[in-house]
Scaffold this active site. Structure first.
Site, PDB file in Angstrom:
ATOM      1  N   PRO A  23       1.110  -1.192   0.255  1.00  0.00           N
ATOM      2  CG  PRO A  23      -0.336  -1.327   1.746  1.00  0.00           C
ATOM      3  CD  PRO A  23       0.171  -2.333   1.068  1.00  0.00           C
ATOM      4  CB  CYS A  25      -0.551   7.822   0.793  1.00  0.00           C
ATOM      5  SG  CYS A  25      -0.420   7.334   2.469  1.00  0.00           S
ATOM      6  CB  ALA A  57      -3.215   4.294   4.763  1.00  0.00           C
ATOM      7  CD  GLN A 100      -1.768  -0.053   5.505  1.00  0.00           C
ATOM      8  OE1 GLN A 100      -1.774   0.832   4.727  1.00  0.00           O
ATOM      9  NE2 GLN A 100      -0.841  -1.014   5.086  1.00  0.00           N
ATOM     10  CE1 TYR A 184       1.056   7.714  10.091  1.00  0.00           C
ATOM     11  CE2 TYR A 184       1.044   5.890   9.189  1.00  0.00           C
ATOM     12  CZ  TYR A 184       0.726   7.459   8.884  1.00  0.00           C
ATOM     13  OH  TYR A 184       1.944   7.874   8.048  1.00  0.00           O
ATOM     14  N   GLY A 326       7.139  -1.642  -2.562  1.00  0.00           N
ATOM     15  CA  GLY A 326       6.700  -0.692  -2.523  1.00  0.00           C
ATOM     16  C   GLY A 326       7.018   0.407  -4.210  1.00  0.00           C
TER      17      GLY A 326
END
Length: 404
Positions: A23, A25, A57, A100, A184, A326
């Protein structure tokens, strides 16, 4: 035979190979709703050769977004847009598609990467919103001071994860991953650096795990068993007062008991004072190996796994069951296809791209001199079977002369 390109079962989900798009962003949503960029981005990654693609996310409530541009799954508009995206993405390949789910907690209400030269935390004039976390400790001295969560807050957030999982199921995702890493909200509860509560949700490691495990168990109750369910965990906080890999292993054992299918071992980003060692290729693989050793969970490794040779070595030596990639995928959105060529494996290409397949293009060896030769056993005008293109719904997207 390449181990990287062997299928694997994650819970009730079968994935065609061991390559996962991590994942990442995109900071491109509007009020949490996916935009055309997301379809183009995910659509391209569905053609990467990875067996599994996991979307970025995605906040379970508006206050849980990291930035104004973060994806959300907390209202009907969010759900409708993602359902449309999944429908279109499934026409492109047989790759599994996940999402996610997360909540930024005290790290919410900040600027996106493009604008962080002006400072990370949003000022009021740029639409800042109140933040909250396990304790009233700001991420940094220039950040908002979060409000300490009370029982009502925890109940609301817990339910937001359940509701988002229900929306993800209706949108037809194959997999849900809970984000409990990278500083987070759920990670904030796990770490003594950010959780200094004196009630049942703070203090001992068992208490700090309580809320994240409540969220995981609640989602497990609504997420279908024939799909896959995982959690991203911080293996270490890289902080002298933070949690260690031993804590992460204990947490993973609880996750297994709670019905989780896989764990991704990540690290870092909890607090500015964390001293993260210089990253080297595969620097977090050993953390994934510990999960594989001490639990029955599918273990997913991350951390600068940028070359096919390293990915093959990680899986082939059983250091992890899968590799999550990623930035290398952003750099090369055909990473999986090129990895197959490097390892001498013949894999499916989208029919529109068959001319660039190693055994169909004389120029491939010029562009990829390190690739192993792949025997030309398949015709250029028909896709191979075995990784999704023989599925009836995908065959229907081909011209009639290519459907046989």
């Amino acid at each position: 035979m390449s181990e990287l390109f062997q299928p694997i079962d994650i819970g009730g989900l079968q994935v065609d190979n061991r390559i996962v798009v991590s994942p990442m962003c995109q900071y491109s949503a509007v009020e949490g709703t996916a935009q055309p960029w997301h379809l183009i981005h995910i659509g391209g990654l569905m053609l990467s050769g990875a067996g599994l693609v996991i979307m970025e996310a995605t906040a379970t409530e508006a206050a849980g977004r990291i930035t104004h541009g973060c994806l959300g799954l907390y209202n009907d508009a969010n759900e409708t847009a993602l359902k449309s995206l999944v429908t279109e993405a499934r026409k492109l390949s047989g790759a599994a598609l996940g999402i996610q789910l997360g909540h930024a907690g005290r790290r919410a209400s900040c600027r996106s990467i493009r604008d962080r030269n002006k400072g990370e935390s949003l000022p009021a004039e740029e639409g800042a919103w109140p933040t909250f976390g396990p304790s009233a400790i700001p991420y940094d001295e220039t950040w908002h001071v979060p409000r300490e969560m009370d029982a009502d807050d925890m109940s609301r957030v817990r339910q937001s994860f359940v509701d988002a999982a229900g929306r993800a199921d209706r949108a037809d995702f194959d997999l849900v991953e809970i984000h409990a890493a990278h500083g987070y909200l759920l990670h904030q509860f796990l770490s003594p650096v950010t959780n200094q509560r004196e009630d049942d949700y703070g203090g001992s490691p068992e208490n700090r795990m309580r809320f994240p495990l409540e969220v995981v168990r609640a989602v497990r109750e609504v997420w279908p068993r024939h799909k896959a369910f995982g959690v991203r965990v911080n293996s270490t906080d890289w902080h002298p007062e933070g949690q260690s890999i031993d804590d992460a292993v204990v947490f993973a054992k609880h996750l297994e008991t709670a019905g989780v299918d896989y764990v991704v071992m990540s690290a870092g980003n909890l607090a500015p004072g964390s001293k993260i060692p210089a990253a080297t290729p595969g620097h977090q693989v050993d953390f994934a190996t510990l999960i594989k050793t001490h639990t029955g969970l599918v273990s997913m490794a991350v951390g600068l796994i940028a070359t096919p040779e390293l990915a093959e070595e990680v899986v082939g030596a059983q250091k992890a069951d899968m590799v999550a990639i990623g930035r290398a995928m952003l750099d090369n959105p055909r990473w999986g296809l090129h990895a197959a060529a490097s390892l001498g494996v013949d894999v499916d290409y989208a029919p529109q791209y068959l001319r660039a397949r190693p055994n169909n293009w004389l120029g491939f060896s010029l562009v990829h001199p390190d690739a192993q030769p792949v025997e030309a056993t398949r015709q250029m005008d028909r896709p191979a079977s075995g990784a999704g293109w023989d599925r009836p719904e995908l065959k229907a997207t081909l011209p009639p002369n290519r459907q046989s």
